[in-house]
Scaffold this motif. Structure first.
Motif: not given
Lengths: 10, 215
Positions: B20, B24, B69-73, B76-77, B81
Motif C-alpha cells: 500500500l 499510495h 479492506g487492504s486487499s480490496f483497496s 481498487w487502486y 485510480h
C-alpha cells in the motif's frame, strides 16, 4: 456448532 | 496465541502495508500482479464469511477487517485510480484467474471437513491462497527487474507463511487434538512456492546486489 480450532487463525 | 502465530500475522500485515505504501506514495504499481491481488481479495472474502457471526476475539475481527479492506483497496487502486493504473504492466500480467479458481473450487467440494456452504468456501480460500502468488511470480519472471518494495512485499509474504508453519508445529505439541490436514498441506505447498524466490532474494542480499531472477 463448535468452531473447528483452526478457524481461529487468519 | 503463540509468538509464531503473532509474528506470522505481523509479517502478513507488514507485507500489505509495504504494498500500500508503494502504491499510495509512489503512485506506482509497476511489477505488481493485479491477478494475484484479485485472488487475495477473493481469498479473504470467502474465508471471512464468519466475520459478523462468529466472534473469536477483537484482535481476530480487527485483523480480518484490515485484510479485507487492504486487499480490496489495492485492487481498487490498480484498476481505478487514474494515476496508479497507468503503471500497471497489463500486457505482462496475463495469468488466467479461472485456471486457479475452478480447480480450487472443485477440490474444496471434494476435500473438506464438512460439506456446508461456509466450510466449502473456507476450504476453497485455503487452496486458493496457496496458489494465489503464482501470477505474481510469473510476472516477476517476465519483467525480471524487481524494485525493492516489490521484493520486500514477496519476502514478507513468504515469511508470514513460514511463521504459520512454526505456529502449527507449536500448536500440535501444546494443544490436544490439534490436527488439521487441509490447512497444513495447503499451507506447506504455499510456502514451498516461495522457496525459489527466497533463494534469489538472499543471494542478492548477501552479494549486496539488485534482485534479479534468471530468465
Amino acid at each position: 456448532r463448535e468452531q473447528p480450532q483452526n478457524h481461529d487463525e487468519l | 496465541m503463540n509468538i509464531f502465530r503473532f509474528a506470522g500475522d505481523m509479517t502478513h500485515l507488514a507485507s500489505v502495508l509495504v504494498l500500500l505504501l508503494k502504491i499510495h506514495t509512489i503512485k506506482s504499481c509497476a511489477g505488481v500482479s493485479l491477478k494475484t491481488q484479485e485472488l487475495y481479495a477473493i481469498v479473504f472474502a470467502t474465508r471471512y464469511l464468519d466475520i459478523f457471526t462468529d466472534f473469536i476475539s477483537l484482535y481476530n475481527t480487527f485483523m480480518k477487517l484490515v485484510f479485507l479492506g487492504s486487499s480490496f483497496s489495492i485492487v481498487w487502486y490498480m484498476r481505478s485510480h487514474k494515476i496508479v493504473r497507468r503503471s500497471y504492466d497489463k500486457d505482462q500480467d496475463t495469468f488466467r484467474h479461472y485456471f486457479l479458481i475452478v480447480p480450487c473450487l472443485l477440490l474444496a467440494m471434494i476435500i473438506n471437513e464438512k460439506f456446508t456452504f461456509r466450510e466449502v468456501l473456507w476450504t476453497f480460500s485455503l487452496f486458493l491462497e496457496a496458489v494465489a502468488i503464482l501470477p505474481q511470480l510469473v510476472l516477476l519472471q517476465r519483467t525480471r527487474n524487481i524494485d525493492n518494495l516489490t521484493g520486500q512485499y514477496i519476502f514478507l509474504l513468504g515469511a508470514y507463511r513460514a511463521f504459520y508453519i512454526f505456529n502449527w508445529i507449536y500448536r500440535y505439541f501444546t494443544e490436544p487434538h490439534y490436527v488439521h490436514w487441509i490447512p497444513w498441506i495447503a499451507g506447506l505447498l504455499q510456502t514451498l512456492l516461495y522457496g525459489d524466490f527466497f533463494y534469489y532474494y538472499f543471494h542478492s542480499w548477501k552479494n549486496n546486489k539488485k534482485l534479479q531472477l534468471p530468465a
